[in-house]
Design a protein around this motif. Structure first.
Motif, PDB file in Angstrom:
ATOM      1  N   GLY A  34       0.833  -1.200   0.000  1.00 16.66           N
ATOM      2  CA  GLY A  34       0.000   0.000   0.000  1.00 16.66           C
ATOM      3  C   GLY A  34       0.870   1.253   0.000  1.00 16.66           C
ATOM      4  N   ILE A  35       0.324   2.342  -0.498  1.00 14.65           N
ATOM      5  CA  ILE A  35       1.080   3.589  -0.589  1.00 14.65           C
ATOM      6  C   ILE A  35       1.460   4.116   0.795  1.00 14.65           C
ATOM      7  N   GLU A  36       0.684   3.712   1.826  1.00 20.16           N
ATOM      8  CA  GLU A  36       1.000   4.163   3.192  1.00 20.16           C
ATOM      9  C   GLU A  36       2.406   3.719   3.603  1.00 20.16           C
ATOM     10  N   SER A  37       2.855   2.573   3.078  1.00 20.30           N
ATOM     11  CA  SER A  37       4.185   2.089   3.419  1.00 20.30           C
ATOM     12  C   SER A  37       5.258   3.077   2.946  1.00 20.30           C
ATOM     13  N   PHE A  38       5.116   3.577   1.713  1.00 22.69           N
ATOM     14  CA  PHE A  38       6.093   4.548   1.188  1.00 22.69           C
ATOM     15  C   PHE A  38       6.000   5.862   1.957  1.00 22.69           C
ATOM     16  N   ILE A  39       4.764   6.264   2.267  1.00 16.38           N
ATOM     17  CA  ILE A  39       4.592   7.525   3.003  1.00 16.38           C
ATOM     18  C   ILE A  39       5.246   7.400   4.382  1.00 16.38           C
ATOM     19  N   GLY A  40       5.060   6.232   5.022  1.00 16.60           N
ATOM     20  CA  GLY A  40       5.663   5.993   6.335  1.00 16.60           C
ATOM     21  C   GLY A  40       7.188   6.016   6.258  1.00 16.60           C
ATOM     22  N   GLN A  41       7.743   5.344   5.229  1.00 13.28           N
ATOM     23  CA  GLN A  41       9.212   5.319   5.077  1.00 13.28           C
ATOM     24  C   GLN A  41       9.759   6.721   4.834  1.00 13.28           C
ATOM     25  N   ALA A  42       9.046   7.492   3.998  1.00 13.43           N
ATOM     26  CA  ALA A  42       9.509   8.867   3.720  1.00 13.43           C
ATOM     27  C   ALA A  42       9.468   9.693   5.001  1.00 13.43           C
ATOM     28  N   GLY A  43       8.399   9.519   5.788  1.00 16.14           N
ATOM     29  CA  GLY A  43       8.270  10.260   7.050  1.00 16.14           C
ATOM     30  C   GLY A  43       9.400   9.894   8.008  1.00 16.14           C
ATOM     31  N   ALA A  44       9.692   8.581   8.084  1.00 13.20           N
ATOM     32  CA  ALA A  44      10.743   8.120   8.999  1.00 13.20           C
ATOM     33  C   ALA A  44      12.103   8.680   8.597  1.00 13.20           C
ATOM     34  N   LEU A  45      12.271   8.959   7.293  1.00 16.85           N
ATOM     35  CA  LEU A  45      13.550   9.513   6.828  1.00 16.85           C
ATOM     36  C   LEU A  45      13.588  11.031   6.953  1.00 16.85           C
ATOM     37  N   GLY A  46      12.481  11.615   7.437  1.00 16.99           N
ATOM     38  CA  GLY A  46      12.472  13.059   7.704  1.00 16.99           C
ATOM     39  C   GLY A  46      12.173  13.924   6.496  1.00 16.99           C
ATOM     40  N   VAL A  47      11.510  13.338   5.484  1.00 12.23           N
ATOM     41  CA  VAL A  47      11.192  14.124   4.286  1.00 12.23           C
ATOM     42  C   VAL A  47      10.261  15.279   4.656  1.00 12.23           C
ATOM     43  N   ALA A  48      10.600  16.480   4.197  1.00 12.53           N
ATOM     44  CA  ALA A  48       9.828  17.676   4.572  1.00 12.53           C
ATOM     45  C   ALA A  48       8.706  17.927   3.576  1.00 12.53           C
ATOM     46  N   ALA A  49       7.729  17.041   3.560  1.00 13.01           N
ATOM     47  CA  ALA A  49       6.555  17.235   2.708  1.00 13.01           C
ATOM     48  C   ALA A  49       5.391  16.509   3.369  1.00 13.01           C
ATOM     49  N   ASN A  50       4.192  17.063   3.199  1.00 11.60           N
ATOM     50  CA  ASN A  50       2.993  16.397   3.719  1.00 11.60           C
ATOM     51  C   ASN A  50       2.445  15.501   2.614  1.00 11.60           C
ATOM     52  N   LEU A  51       2.550  14.201   2.819  1.00  8.86           N
ATOM     53  CA  LEU A  51       2.163  13.251   1.774  1.00  8.86           C
ATOM     54  C   LEU A  51       0.825  12.604   2.120  1.00  8.86           C
ATOM     55  N   THR A  52      -0.086  12.641   1.165  1.00  9.44           N
ATOM     56  CA  THR A  52      -1.383  11.992   1.339  1.00  9.44           C
ATOM     57  C   THR A  52      -1.566  10.982   0.223  1.00  9.44           C
ATOM     58  N   GLY A  53      -1.941   9.760   0.567  1.00 13.38           N
ATOM     59  CA  GLY A  53      -2.045   8.716  -0.452  1.00 13.38           C
ATOM     60  C   GLY A  53      -3.477   8.396  -0.834  1.00 13.38           C
ATOM     61  N   ARG A  54      -3.666   8.030  -2.105  1.00 15.27           N
ATOM     62  CA  ARG A  54      -4.959   7.493  -2.553  1.00 15.27           C
ATOM     63  C   ARG A  54      -4.684   6.365  -3.544  1.00 15.27           C
ATOM     64  N   GLU A  55      -5.334   5.229  -3.320  1.00 14.19           N
ATOM     65  CA  GLU A  55      -5.111   4.097  -4.223  1.00 14.19           C
ATOM     66  C   GLU A  55      -6.113   4.146  -5.370  1.00 14.19           C
ATOM     67  N   ILE A  56      -5.594   4.273  -6.567  1.00 15.27           N
ATOM     68  CA  ILE A  56      -6.453   4.252  -7.759  1.00 15.27           C
ATOM     69  C   ILE A  56      -6.570   2.812  -8.262  1.00 15.27           C
ATOM     70  N   ALA A  57      -5.476   2.060  -8.154  1.00 15.69           N
ATOM     71  CA  ALA A  57      -5.459   0.648  -8.570  1.00 15.69           C
ATOM     72  C   ALA A  57      -4.291  -0.018  -7.871  1.00 15.69           C
ATOM     73  N   ALA A  58      -4.251  -1.349  -7.944  1.00 13.13           N
ATOM     74  CA  ALA A  58      -3.112  -2.098  -7.392  1.00 13.13           C
ATOM     75  C   ALA A  58      -2.830  -3.232  -8.361  1.00 13.13           C
ATOM     76  N   MET A  59      -2.137  -2.910  -9.443  1.00 13.44           N
ATOM     77  CA  MET A  59      -1.991  -3.877 -10.532  1.00 13.44           C
ATOM     78  C   MET A  59      -0.662  -3.716 -11.252  1.00 13.44           C
ATOM     79  N   GLY A  60      -0.332  -4.705 -12.036  1.00 18.53           N
ATOM     80  CA  GLY A  60       0.772  -4.557 -12.972  1.00 18.53           C
ATOM     81  C   GLY A  60       0.300  -3.644 -14.100  1.00 18.53           C
ATOM     82  N   SER A  61       1.172  -2.765 -14.587  1.00 22.10           N
ATOM     83  CA  SER A  61       0.691  -1.756 -15.544  1.00 22.10           C
ATOM     84  C   SER A  61       0.384  -2.349 -16.908  1.00 22.10           C
ATOM     85  N   GLU A  62       0.730  -3.633 -17.124  1.00 17.45           N
ATOM     86  CA  GLU A  62       0.311  -4.275 -18.375  1.00 17.45           C
ATOM     87  C   GLU A  62      -1.208  -4.377 -18.446  1.00 17.45           C
TER      88      GLU A  62
END
Ligand code: SIN
Length: 327
Positions: A34-62
């Motif tokens: 889920g996108i929350e995992s990336f947002i959490g990792q970015a937050g833990a690394l101290g990234v200075a941005a407010n990130l909000t996630g929304r899932e449009i799909a969860a698929m291979g782009s093919e």
């Protein structure tokens, strides 16, 4: 843009969100994280941005579809008018990322940055490129100079314009290149350098998002091909066709004769090349037969542009050529 920009992350899946379950397995499933995992990792690394996630799909782009393209487009369009959003990042599989990027570039305004990002290695692979590419995308999207450059792709520390982006290798973290412009900037989690100024500041969407995607087949050239290689692709409603030709958009005489017949009947024929790199420029035969030269676009992206043009009621040869000539 404020000191800590608000960035909307639209997730669609792909290898960037893929897992294998073991760092030693070759096979993996895209779109698992889920996108929350990336947002959490970015937050833990101290990234200075407010990130909000929304899932449009969860698929291979093919498996991407016009419906998902529409959902992405509409979410980006709404974010353009939302004062709570400063920039948009789309996480995407790399296989069709260049097509999605070009489609959005053609159909969205440029007042806020839109950055597509993917990865070539799944999230649990040794040396995964996902989190680095994601952090790079956040850095690009956060930059005050990012708007006005159209939709961008961020891969392997490079920023590539949607129009130029090509997946040129099947594997490897450096799978993407830009053509004809190599890249419009370089980025790492700690640095960002633009090559040149924004060229499309405040540009309105150039075309409406297609109400329906017209049938536009790609005819892939091969030695010894005959008329049936074209005819088997046609439907009653086919008003456009892209040739993935040899070299500079070339094909056997018998194919050009058939394509000329189709062009005379009103089918828009675009000559692109099956070769990975190089321009397909206009030749005298294009004037003779009413063909269009794809210039810097490869066949898959030439198809997207032609679909957008046809859906917007643009089919006259010189107007179509002008759109292929526009950078
Ligand atoms: C995909 O396009 O979803 C699979 C390949 C990738 O993301 O690299």
């Amino acid at each position: 843009m404020s000191a800590a920009p608000n960035i909307l992350i639209l997730a669609t899946g792909g290898t960037i969100a893929g897992t294998a379950g073991s760092a030693l397995k070759r096979d993996y499933r895209p779109g698992q994280i889920g996108i929350e995992s990336f947002i959490g990792q970015a937050g833990a690394l101290g990234v200075a941005a407010n990130l909000t996630g929304r899932e449009i799909a969860a698929m291979g782009s093919e498996d991407i579809t016009p419906e998902i393209w529409r959902a992405l487009h509409d979410a980006c369009d709404a974010a353009m008018d939302d004062s709570q959003v400063d920039a948009i990042i789309i996480t995407h599989g790399t296989d069709t990322a260049e097509e999605t990027a070009l489609l959005l570039d053609l159909t969205l305004p440029t007042n806020k940055p839109i950055v597509l990002v993917g990865a070539m290695r799944p999230a649990d692979a040794v040396g995964t490129d996902g989190i680095r590419n994601f952090l790079n995308a956040v850095r690009v999207a956060s930059d005050a100079d990012a708007a006005g450059r159209g939709v961008m792709m961020v891969m392997s520390d490079r920023i590539i314009s949607a129009r130029d982006a090509r997946k040129a290798k099947t594997t490897g973290t450096d799978a993407f290149k830009g053509f004809p412009r190599d890249s419009i900037g370089t980025v790492t989690p700690s640095s960002l350098d633009w090559f040149g100024e924004p060229w499309a500041k405040g540009r309105a969407a150039r075309f409406d998002f297609p109400a329906a995607f017209p049938h536009v087949p790609i005819c892939h050239a091969y030695a010894g091909m005959q008329r049936d290689a074209v005819d088997c692709l046609l439907r009653e409603e086919t008003h456009g066709l892209v040739l993935a030709g040899f070299g500079e958009g070339n094909a056997p005489r018998v194919i050009f004769d058939r394509l000329a017949e189709l062009a005379a009947k009103g089918v828009v024929v675009v000559r692109a090349s099956r070769v990975d790199e190089g321009l397909v420029d206009r030749l005298p035969m294009d004037d003779e037969h009413g063909f269009v030269a794809a210039r810097g676009l490869g066949p898959a992206k030439a198809r997207i542009l032609l679909q957008v043009l046809l859906a917007n009621g643009i089919s006259e040869m010189s107007e179509v050529q002008a759109a292929f000539d526009t950078r």
